[in-house]
Design a protein around this motif. Structure first.
Motif, PDB file in Angstrom:
ATOM      1  N   GLU A 120       0.844  -1.196   0.000  1.00 14.58           N
ATOM      2  CA  GLU A 120       0.000   0.000   0.000  1.00 14.58           C
ATOM      3  C   GLU A 120       0.880   1.247   0.000  1.00 14.58           C
ATOM      4  O   GLU A 120       1.891   1.301   0.697  1.00 14.58           O
ATOM      5  CB  GLU A 120      -0.893   0.031   1.250  1.00 14.58           C
ATOM      6  CG  GLU A 120      -1.829  -1.155   1.387  1.00 14.58           C
ATOM      7  CD  GLU A 120      -3.000  -1.085   0.425  1.00 14.58           C
ATOM      8  OE1 GLU A 120      -3.258   0.016  -0.120  1.00 14.58           O
ATOM      9  OE2 GLU A 120      -3.641  -2.114   0.202  1.00 14.58           O
ATOM     10  N   MET A 121       0.486   2.231  -0.801  1.00 16.70           N
ATOM     11  CA  MET A 121       1.170   3.522  -0.807  1.00 16.70           C
ATOM     12  C   MET A 121       0.205   4.550  -0.239  1.00 16.70           C
ATOM     13  O   MET A 121      -0.829   4.834  -0.836  1.00 16.70           O
ATOM     14  CB  MET A 121       1.554   3.879  -2.247  1.00 16.70           C
ATOM     15  CG  MET A 121       2.269   5.202  -2.392  1.00 16.70           C
ATOM     16  SD  MET A 121       3.945   5.200  -1.756  1.00 16.70           S
ATOM     17  CE  MET A 121       3.863   6.617  -0.673  1.00 16.70           C
ATOM     18  N   GLN A 122       0.522   5.085   0.942  1.00 15.49           N
ATOM     19  CA  GLN A 122      -0.381   5.998   1.650  1.00 15.49           C
ATOM     20  C   GLN A 122       0.182   7.413   1.589  1.00 15.49           C
ATOM     21  O   GLN A 122       1.222   7.708   2.176  1.00 15.49           O
ATOM     22  CB  GLN A 122      -0.535   5.537   3.100  1.00 15.49           C
ATOM     23  CG  GLN A 122      -1.345   6.465   3.970  1.00 15.49           C
ATOM     24  CD  GLN A 122      -2.831   6.268   3.792  1.00 15.49           C
ATOM     25  OE1 GLN A 122      -3.256   5.362   3.088  1.00 15.49           O
ATOM     26  NE2 GLN A 122      -3.619   7.121   4.403  1.00 15.49           N
ATOM     27  N   LEU A 123      -0.510   8.301   0.866  1.00 16.65           N
ATOM     28  CA  LEU A 123      -0.032   9.675   0.739  1.00 16.65           C
ATOM     29  C   LEU A 123      -0.541  10.570   1.857  1.00 16.65           C
ATOM     30  O   LEU A 123       0.189  11.392   2.387  1.00 16.65           O
ATOM     31  CB  LEU A 123      -0.462  10.254  -0.615  1.00 16.65           C
ATOM     32  CG  LEU A 123       0.231   9.659  -1.851  1.00 16.65           C
ATOM     33  CD1 LEU A 123      -0.200  10.404  -3.091  1.00 16.65           C
ATOM     34  CD2 LEU A 123       1.742   9.703  -1.713  1.00 16.65           C
ATOM     35  N   ALA A 124      -1.816  10.454   2.194  1.00 20.63           N
ATOM     36  CA  ALA A 124      -2.409  11.298   3.235  1.00 20.63           C
ATOM     37  C   ALA A 124      -2.584  10.473   4.505  1.00 20.63           C
ATOM     38  O   ALA A 124      -3.392   9.566   4.547  1.00 20.63           O
ATOM     39  CB  ALA A 124      -3.753  11.858   2.763  1.00 20.63           C
ATOM     40  N   TRP A 125      -1.786  10.745   5.531  1.00 22.03           N
ATOM     41  CA  TRP A 125      -1.778   9.934   6.749  1.00 22.03           C
ATOM     42  C   TRP A 125      -3.033  10.145   7.582  1.00 22.03           C
ATOM     43  O   TRP A 125      -3.508  11.252   7.758  1.00 22.03           O
ATOM     44  CB  TRP A 125      -0.544  10.257   7.583  1.00 22.03           C
ATOM     45  CG  TRP A 125      -0.599   9.637   8.948  1.00 22.03           C
ATOM     46  CD1 TRP A 125      -0.798  10.260  10.138  1.00 22.03           C
ATOM     47  CD2 TRP A 125      -0.490   8.247   9.245  1.00 22.03           C
ATOM     48  NE1 TRP A 125      -0.806   9.343  11.158  1.00 22.03           N
ATOM     49  CE2 TRP A 125      -0.631   8.094  10.638  1.00 22.03           C
ATOM     50  CE3 TRP A 125      -0.299   7.104   8.463  1.00 22.03           C
ATOM     51  CZ2 TRP A 125      -0.565   6.866  11.274  1.00 22.03           C
ATOM     52  CZ3 TRP A 125      -0.243   5.876   9.087  1.00 22.03           C
ATOM     53  CH2 TRP A 125      -0.371   5.767  10.477  1.00 22.03           C
ATOM     54  N   ARG A 126      -3.569   9.031   8.101  1.00 24.34           N
ATOM     55  CA  ARG A 126      -4.671   9.077   9.064  1.00 24.34           C
ATOM     56  C   ARG A 126      -4.323   8.161  10.229  1.00 24.34           C
ATOM     57  O   ARG A 126      -3.731   7.104  10.035  1.00 24.34           O
ATOM     58  CB  ARG A 126      -5.987   8.598   8.439  1.00 24.34           C
ATOM     59  CG  ARG A 126      -6.398   9.331   7.198  1.00 24.34           C
ATOM     60  CD  ARG A 126      -7.710   8.769   6.664  1.00 24.34           C
ATOM     61  NE  ARG A 126      -7.847   9.056   5.252  1.00 24.34           N
ATOM     62  CZ  ARG A 126      -7.325   8.311   4.294  1.00 24.34           C
ATOM     63  NH1 ARG A 126      -6.636   7.237   4.608  1.00 24.34           N
ATOM     64  NH2 ARG A 126      -7.478   8.626   3.030  1.00 24.34           N
ATOM     65  N   ALA A 127      -4.716   8.552  11.416  1.00 25.42           N
ATOM     66  CA  ALA A 127      -4.390   7.770  12.611  1.00 25.42           C
ATOM     67  C   ALA A 127      -4.977   6.367  12.550  1.00 25.42           C
ATOM     68  O   ALA A 127      -4.441   5.432  13.131  1.00 25.42           O
ATOM     69  CB  ALA A 127      -4.892   8.501  13.857  1.00 25.42           C
ATOM     70  N   SER A 128      -6.088   6.216  11.829  1.00 20.42           N
ATOM     71  CA  SER A 128      -6.758   4.918  11.769  1.00 20.42           C
ATOM     72  C   SER A 128      -6.123   3.967  10.758  1.00 20.42           C
ATOM     73  O   SER A 128      -6.503   2.800  10.682  1.00 20.42           O
ATOM     74  CB  SER A 128      -8.228   5.116  11.395  1.00 20.42           C
ATOM     75  OG  SER A 128      -8.343   5.700  10.104  1.00 20.42           O
TER      76      SER A 128
END
Length: 299
Positions: free
Chosen positions: A96-104
């Motif tokens: 997975e490539m995650q650009l916008a970080w979320r705590a969940s």
């Protein structure tokens, strides 16, 4: 056979001067999937370089999972790209490539990887037939205050860390903290991380990329000239959606007030309406209800 493949990949290296280099951001959905979701030899090289696999258990070949076979990880549309494949030993790999970080995100990623492990089980299969699942999440934003950029999780014995249950391992990489001089991993893995982090900003191609057949092929696939007009439009839309979500998160968490958050989301929704985005997309990205978005559209 391997020499033949290497020769073929080397022949694909673009023959052009560094001045004409224009690489797209590899972290975006369109480019990431074009490189790692369509070329088994590249995702194999990437995973062998990044994952903490013993030398005698490296991936020899991979097969992409079809959409029906792929475990779904709950996520907000347009902010996560993914590649899912299985190797010759039956091990499943989720990238997975995650650009916008979320705590969940960590919880959702664990949920998706666990689901992939469970979904292997057929009606008449034995538990012994289950194969390990490896989840690799590449994060464009930092989520911990420590200087560590490589986070490896697995089920270990509390009193004896050398004992662990094989079945599920998760690796989180904070790309923002990664520095090229790091020597904790295989050289090819460091090159791949440099490629991910730097590609969209390079003015010339590093010699190390040119010298490695896999990286050279990836460089070619990241060239703007390798994409159709429709693919470039999708690329622009993807990055635009990420920027919109980041704007929403800024309004939500920096201001910290319900009023400010709602106003920020409504303003973002208005801008998206002006760009012709659908009601469903606006609702999903901003978190506003369909009714609210429809009302804004009517206005």
């Amino acid at each position: 056979m391997e020499n033949v493949m290497t020769k073929k990949k080397a022949e694909k290296v673009p023959n052009q001067s560094d001045r004409s280099v224009h690489l797209l951001d590899v972290k975006s959905d369109v480019v990431f999937k074009k490189i790692f979701g369509q070329h088994p030899e590249l995702i194999k090289s990437f995973l062998n370089g990044i994952l903490p696999l013993p030398e005698d258990r490296l991936i020899e070949s991979v097969t992409y999972l079809t959409p029906e076979q792929s475990p779904r990880i709950p996520s907000m549309k347009n902010t996560i790209v993914d590649v899912k494949c299985i190797d010759q030993k039956g091990r499943i790999f989720i990238v997975e490539m995650q650009l916008a970080w979320r705590a969940s995100f960590k919880n959702r990623f664990l949920f998706g990887a666990s689901k992939a492990y469970v979904q292997q089980m057929g009606a008449r299969q034995a538990y012994e037939s289950l194969c390990p699942v490896y989840g690799l999440a590449i994060l464009n934003k930092s989520f911990e205050k420590s200087e560590e950029w490589f986070h490896h999780y697995k089920l270990t014995n509390v009193k004896d860390q050398d004992k662990f249950l094989e079945g599920l391992e998760l690796i989180f990489i904070e790309l923002e903290k990664f520095k090229p001089q790091t020597t904790e991993h295989r050289k090819i893995g460091l090159l791949w991380l440099r490629f991910l982090k730097e590609a969209g900003e390079l003015l010339s191609i590093p010699q190390e990329f040119k010298d490695n057949p896999d990286l050279a092929m990836a460089v070619e696939l990241a060239q703007e000239s390798a994409y159709t007009r429709a693919e470039l439009d999708a690329y622009d839309y993807y990055l635009d959606a990420v920027r919109v979500e980041q704007a929403v998160r800024t309004d939500s968490y920096v201001e910290g007030k319900a009023e400010g958050k709602a106003e920020g989301m409504i303003e973002v929704a208005r801008k998206m309406i002006e760009k012709g985005r659908s009601v469903e997309e606006i609702s999903e990205i901003t978190g506003l209800s369909l009714q609210v978005v429809q009302k804004l559209l009517a206005e």
